[in-house]
Design an enzyme around this catalytic site. Structure first.
Site, PDB file in Angstrom:
ATOM      1  N   ARG A  15      57.479  72.884  11.577  1.00 33.24           N
ATOM      2  CA  ARG A  15      56.792  72.640  10.277  1.00 33.24           C
ATOM      3  C   ARG A  15      57.156  72.067   9.195  1.00 33.24           C
ATOM      4  NH1 ARG A  15      50.671  72.063  13.057  1.00 33.24           N
ATOM      5  NH2 ARG A  15      50.693  70.809  14.200  1.00 33.24           N
ATOM      6  N   GLY A  49      52.101  70.288  20.015  1.00 31.77           N
ATOM      7  CA  GLY A  49      51.519  71.019  20.567  1.00 31.77           C
ATOM      8  C   GLY A  49      51.303  71.801  21.352  1.00 31.77           C
ATOM      9  N   LYS A  57      42.717  68.794  30.022  1.00 29.52           N
ATOM     10  CA  LYS A  57      41.906  68.015  30.249  1.00 29.52           C
ATOM     11  C   LYS A  57      42.613  66.948  30.838  1.00 29.52           C
ATOM     12  CE  LYS A  57      39.395  70.762  27.474  1.00 29.52           C
ATOM     13  NZ  LYS A  57      38.550  70.519  25.750  1.00 29.52           N
ATOM     14  N   GLY A  60      48.164  66.490  18.063  1.00 30.10           N
ATOM     15  CA  GLY A  60      46.773  65.396  18.282  1.00 30.10           C
ATOM     16  C   GLY A  60      47.287  64.324  17.541  1.00 30.10           C
TER      17      GLY A  60
HETATM   18  C1  3PG Z   1      47.144  70.731  14.603  1.00 24.64           C
HETATM   19  O1  3PG Z   1      47.906  71.816  14.489  1.00 24.64           O
HETATM   20  O2  3PG Z   1      46.721  69.967  15.076  1.00 24.64           O
HETATM   21  C2  3PG Z   1      47.166  69.875  12.989  1.00 24.64           C
HETATM   22  O3  3PG Z   1      47.797  70.795  11.553  1.00 24.64           O
HETATM   23  C3  3PG Z   1      46.011  69.358  12.560  1.00 24.64           C
HETATM   24  O4  3PG Z   1      44.975  70.375  12.856  1.00 24.64           O
HETATM   25  P1  3PG Z   1      43.481  70.300  13.596  1.00 24.64           P
HETATM   26  O5  3PG Z   1      43.533  70.094  14.840  1.00 24.64           O
HETATM   27  O6  3PG Z   1      42.641  71.576  12.754  1.00 24.64           O
HETATM   28  O7  3PG Z   1      42.682  69.099  12.324  1.00 24.64           O
END
Ligand code: 3PG
Ligand code: MG
Length: 439
Positions: free
Chosen positions: A36, A395, A237, A418
């Site tokens: 990032r 993720g 999930k 997300g």
């Molecule tokens: C993440 O890592 O999912 C993003 O930086 C957003 O963070 P958050 O899910 O805590 O809002």
């Protein structure tokens, strides 16, 4: 993409507030994956080279709002407090709050990010120990062209997630131009990601190169895929991926479901799944999706075998005994923690013959080498898909691909977990919607 980018505005001498996603994994103060940070550099360098004055900001983790007077405990702490005898609660609460301040300041400060940015950008980045307070004000005022200041963790202030007007107004007072390059946080509608523009406090709002790249690659693959288009979903999930499954079934030719969520589908089809992960409230939904695939003439591939163990590994990488079982012959008292070898072959063959592949979610407990074979097989299959566009959602899947050494074999690894999932769902992202349209 019909949103303006930094290329569309004159930034010379202008104060640019750049929302980044510097929420990187850290261990003992050391950054363990800087994808990032690297992702943010093209925009920051572009602005520096063109003589902008750059105010960088980001959140890190989920801290307490330690800069907001009267801030409270988090859910877990509240529950722990409630379990104590009533007469001890006041003192315990005070102690917990003091600990929270110390812990968050030590673990969730952006100071290590400033340090790393300075290594990457030739010592041009000042660090403010507050967000909209005196230190930030002074450091913003002192900025010369081509210099940056990084503000402290936005979520230390309750105004960030609470979209507080006053907080937005103060942030906006720092800048002439707002630049959003936080793709990983573009699905959040917070002060610095959307409200600051939505309230009208900054008029010029554009995206940076990271958001532009993420959108171009992923929206293009979704809207104009070269067929065959194979989508691979995993992770724990079903509930997290409801709309993703449904939307992807409309766009892809083959949908592969592995990981913890596959066992809900297998149970919905009437199979014994032992003690494998299951979401019993979603079995009807799984049946609906199986029917949807049939109606749309799409292939939906589920595991045909699994790697079973007596329990979940603890610690997660502990060596364990395992057995491979065919679906239909799962042991009632065992848990499947990875897809089996036959499933690996079926899934891999589908991926290798694809021209577009998107993947989100590991196939098993990849943190343990015994249960990583399915995830490795998928990463290998994507790497082997000749001439295909291969996209990894952020993720866990991005972490798995990177950790397993396949990062440079993929077309694109998203910096948003997300956020990329919401794109796959077909949702609009607030951090992008709020930006100025191209004329
Ligand atoms: C993440 O890592 O999912 C993003 O930086 C957003 O963070 P958050 O899910 O805590 O809002
Ligand atoms: Mg998240």
């Amino acid at each position: 993409m019909n949103k303006k980018t930094v290329r569309d505005v004159d930034v010379k001498g202008k104060r640019c507030l750049v929302r980044c996603d510097f929420n990187v994994p850290m261990k003992d103060g050391v950054i363990t994956d800087e994808n990032r940070i690297q992702g943010a550099l093209p925009t920051v360098k572009y602005l520096m080279e063109r003589g902008a004055k750059i105010i960088l900001c980001s959140h890190m983790g989920k801290p307490h709002n330690i800069f907001t007077p009267g801030f409270g405990l988090n859910k877990k702490e509240k529950a722990a407090l409630a379990a104590l005898p009533a007469e001890n609660q006041a003192a315990a609460k005070k102690e917990m709050l003091e600990k929270a301040v110390k812990k968050d300041l030590a673990n969730l400060t952006l100071a290590p990010i400033a340090k790393r940015l300075n290594e990457l950008l030739g010592n041009k980045v000042a660090f403010a120990t507050d967000i909209v307070g005196e230190d930030a004000k002074a450091k913003v005022a002192a900025l010369k062209e081509g210099e940056c200041v990084l503000l402290e963790n936005l979520r230390f202030d309750a105004g960030e997630e609470g979209r507080d007007e006053e907080f937005c107004r103060k942030l906006a007072s720092f800048c002439d131009i707002y630049v959003n390059d936080a793709f990983g946080t573009a699905h959040r509608s917070h002060a610095s990601t959307a409200a600051i523009v939505e309230y009208g406090f900054v008029k010029t709002a554009v995206c940076g190169f990271l958001i532009e790249k993420e959108l171009t690659v992923m929206a293009d693959a979704l809207e104009h895929p070269v067929h065959p288009f194979v989508a691979v979903l995993g992770g724990a999930k079903v509930a997290d991926k409801l709309n993703v499954i449904s939307n992807l079934l409309e766009k892809c030719d083959t949908l592969i479901i592995g990981g913890g969520m596959a066992y809900s589908f297998l149970k919905a089809e009437g199979y014994e799944i032992g003690t494998s992960l299951v979401d019993d409230s979603k079995l009807d939904y799984c049946r609906e999706m199986i029917a949807k695939a049939k109606n749309e003439g799409k292939k939906l591939l589920l595991p045909v075998d699994g790697v079973m163990a007596a329990s979940f590994p603890d610690p997660i990488d502990a060596p364990m005994a395992f057995v491979i079982k065919k679906v239909g012959e799962f042991d009632k008292n065992m848990e499947s923690l990875d897809i089996g070898p036959e499933t690996c072959k079926i899934f891999s063959d589908a991926v290798k013959s694809a021209k577009t592949v998107i993947w989100n979610g590991p196939m098993g407990v990849f943190e343990n080498p015994i249960f990583a074979k399915g995830t490795v097989a998928m990463a290998q299959a994507l790497a082997d898909a000749k001439g295909a566009t291969t996209i990894i959602g952020g993720g866990d899947s991005a972490a798995a691909v990177t950790q397993l050494g396949f990062a440079d074999k993929m077309t694109h690894i998203s910096t948003g977990g997300g956020a990329s999932l919401e794109l796959f769902e077909g949702k609009k992202l607030p951090g992008i919607e709020c930006l100025n349209d191209k004329n």
